[in-house]
Design an enzyme around this catalytic site. Structure first.
Site, PDB file in Angstrom:
ATOM      1  N   CYS A 133       0.828  -1.221   0.000  1.00 24.57           N
ATOM      2  CA  CYS A 133       0.000   0.000   0.000  1.00 24.57           C
ATOM      3  C   CYS A 133       0.854   1.259   0.000  1.00 24.57           C
ATOM      4  CB  CYS A 133      -0.954  -0.008   1.182  1.00 24.57           C
ATOM      5  SG  CYS A 133      -0.224  -0.500   2.736  1.00 24.57           S
ATOM      6  N   HIS A 249      -2.781   6.368   4.760  1.00 25.83           N
ATOM      7  CA  HIS A 249      -1.341   6.498   4.985  1.00 25.83           C
ATOM      8  C   HIS A 249      -0.873   7.865   4.468  1.00 25.83           C
ATOM      9  CE1 HIS A 249      -1.246   2.411   6.163  1.00 25.83           C
ATOM     10  NE2 HIS A 249      -0.646   1.846   5.133  1.00 25.83           N
TER      11      HIS A 249
HETATM   12  C1  2RA Z   1       0.755  -1.950   6.707  1.00 30.37           C
HETATM   13  N1  2RA Z   1       1.653  -1.953   4.432  1.00 30.37           N
HETATM   14  O1  2RA Z   1       0.446  -0.774   6.535  1.00 30.37           O
HETATM   15  C2  2RA Z   1       1.318  -2.786   5.581  1.00 30.37           C
HETATM   16  C3  2RA Z   1       0.371  -3.888   5.213  1.00 30.37           C
HETATM   17  N2  2RA Z   1      -0.898  -3.417   4.807  1.00 30.37           N
HETATM   18  O2  2RA Z   1       0.600  -2.532   7.801  1.00 30.37           O
END
Ligand code: 2RA
Length: 349
Positions: A133, A249
Site C-alpha cells: 500500500c 497512509h
Molecule cells: C501496513 N503496508 O500498513 C502494511 C500492510 N498493509 O501494515
C-alpha cells in the site's frame, strides 16, 4: 461478465473489494466470498447490504478453479503462498495483495496508472502482484516527477494508519485509546498487532527488522518502486512509522532529480496526472490530511499531493506530502483496477 473470488472477504481489504464490486467497478456474473472455516455460513451480502450475485462463503481449499475467471487474494502471504498457484496453474488469473510473489521476475507488479504496459499480455504464470500500500501511493506521485526531470534518489518517511493492520489493528487502536482516555496512567502492553502500544504514541517499526536494521515495510519501499518504475538503480531510503490514525497512509517524500525544476512546473506535472489531486499554496489548507481524504468515496479513490516545494538551495530537490486511503488506493481499488485493465486489454473475461 466475470466469475470472481475474493479470498479474505471478511478482512479489512476483502470487505472493501466487495463494496467496490458492488459499486460496479467491473461487470460480475458471480462473486465467491472466501474466508476461514469459522466464517462459513456468514451472509456478507446482508452484513454489508450488498446487491452482488454472491455465492455462499467457502474456504479457500473448497474453491473450484473451473468456476472462476479471477481470484483476488487479500488474506496474507501464507494463504497466497499455499493456495494461489493451485488456482493459477488451473487457469485462474490471480491478483495477489500479499508480498508472496511481488519480486518474482515472471510476476508483473502493477499500478495501472503507472505501469499499465506490464499487463499488455496475460502473464504465463497467471499471477499478478499488487504492490504494498505505501509503495502504490508513493510511485503514483513519483512517476510524473520522473517524467518531468528524471528521478535520481528518494527519501521517504511514512505515517501509516492502523487499518494497515486490518480489522484487528483498527480494534486495538480504538480500544487502547479508550483505555488511556479513561485512565491516563494506563501504559498498554508491548505486543499486539503493532508490536508496541499505538494509542497516543508512534511505532517506528512496521514488520521485522533485518540484519541491516531495515524493517520489512522499508524493504518493500526500497525494492518495489524499482520494479514498477523500471529503475533498478533507483536509490530509496525509507523510514516507515505506524501512527495512531485509523485510516489513510501519509508520506513525506523528498526527491532528488537529475535536472532543475520550479515549483510551478512540479505542480503542473502532478496536476496533469490521472488520479492525483494536487493542493497548491493558494488552496486552504495547502495539504491533504487522513481524515479529510477518508471522508468521501471520490477522495478515497485518489492520491492526494500537497506541501509541494523545491528546496531553496537546490533546484533539483523536491519535497511533497502524499496522502491516500491505504485500503482503496493501496489495496482493494488497485487490485480491482488491475482486473479492470485486464478485461480492457481483452485477455480476461
Ligand atoms: C501496513 N503496508 O500498513 C502494511 C500492510 N498493509 O501494515
Amino acid at each position: 461478465m466475470l466469475r470472481i473470488a475474493i479470498v479474505g472477504a471478511t478482512g479489512a481489504v476483502g470487505r472493501e473489494c466487495l463494496a467496490l464490486l458492488d459499486g460496479g467497478i467491473v461487470p460480475v456474473e458471480r462473486v465467491v466470498p472466501v474466508g476461514s472455516a469459522r466464517s462459513v455460513g456468514r451472509d456478507l451480502g446482508a452484513e454489508q447490504a450488498l446487491s452482488l450475485p454472491l455465492a455462499p462463503l467457502v474456504t479457500v481449499e473448497e474453491l473450484d478453479p473451473r468456476d472462476l475467471d479471477v481470484a483476488v487474494f487479500c488474506a496474507g502471504a501464507d494463504v497466497s503462498s499455499r493456495e494461489a498457484e493451485r488456482l493459477a496453474d488451473a487457469g485462474v488469473l490471480i491478483v495477489d495483495n500479499s508480498s508472496a510473489f511481488r519480486m518474482r521476475p515472471d510476476v508483473p507488479l502493477v499500478v495501472p496508472q503507472v505501469n499499465p504496459g506490464a499487463l499488455a499480455v496475460r502473464p504465463a504464470s497467471n499471477l499478478v502482484a499488487n504492490p504494498n500500500c505505501s509503495t502504490i501511493q508513493m510511485v503514483r506521485a513519483l512517476q510524473p516527477l520522473h517524467e518531468l526531470a528524471t528521478l535520481d534518489s528518494v527519501v521517504v518517511a511514512t505515517y501509516q494508519a492502523a487499518s494497515g493492520g486490518g480489522v484487528r489493528g483498527l480494534e486495538e487502536l480504538a480500544e487502547g485509546s479508550r483505555r488511556i482516555l479513561d485512565d491516563p496512567g494506563a501504559q498498554g502492553e508491548a505486543g499486539g498487532r503493532f508490536g508496541q502500544p499505538l494509542p497516543f504514541s508512534l511505532v517506528p517499526e512496521i514488520g521485522l527488522q533485518d540484519d541491516q536494521g531495515l524493517t520489512h515495510e522499508e524493504r518493500k519501499l526500497v525494492r518495489e518502486p524499482r520494479k514498477i518504475l523500471g529503475l533498478p538503480g533507483l536509490r530509496v531510503s525509507a523510514t516507515a512509522v505506524r501512527v495512531p490514525v485509523f485510516h489513510c497512509h501519509s508520506e513525506a517524500v523528498h526527491v532528488r532529480l537529475r535536472e532543475p525544476v520550479t515549483t510551478a512546473a512540479v505542480e503542473k506535472a502532478l496536476a496533469a496526472t490521472e488520479g492525483l489531486r494536487v493542493y497548491t499554496r493558494s488552496d486552504s489548507p495547502s495539504y491533504p490530511m487522513p481524515r479529510s481524504v477518508f471522508a468521501r468515496p471520490e477522495d478515497r479513490a485518489l492520491v492526494h499531493v500537497g506541501r509541494i516545494r523545491v528546496e531553496p538551495e537546490d533546484p533539483r530537490a523536491v519535497a511533497v506530502w502524499v496522502v491516500a486511503d491505504n485500503l482503496w488506493v493501496g489495496a482493494a481499488l488497485n487490485a480491482l483496477q488491475i482486473v479492470e485493465l485486464s478485461v480492457k486489454n481483452g485477455w480476461l473475461g
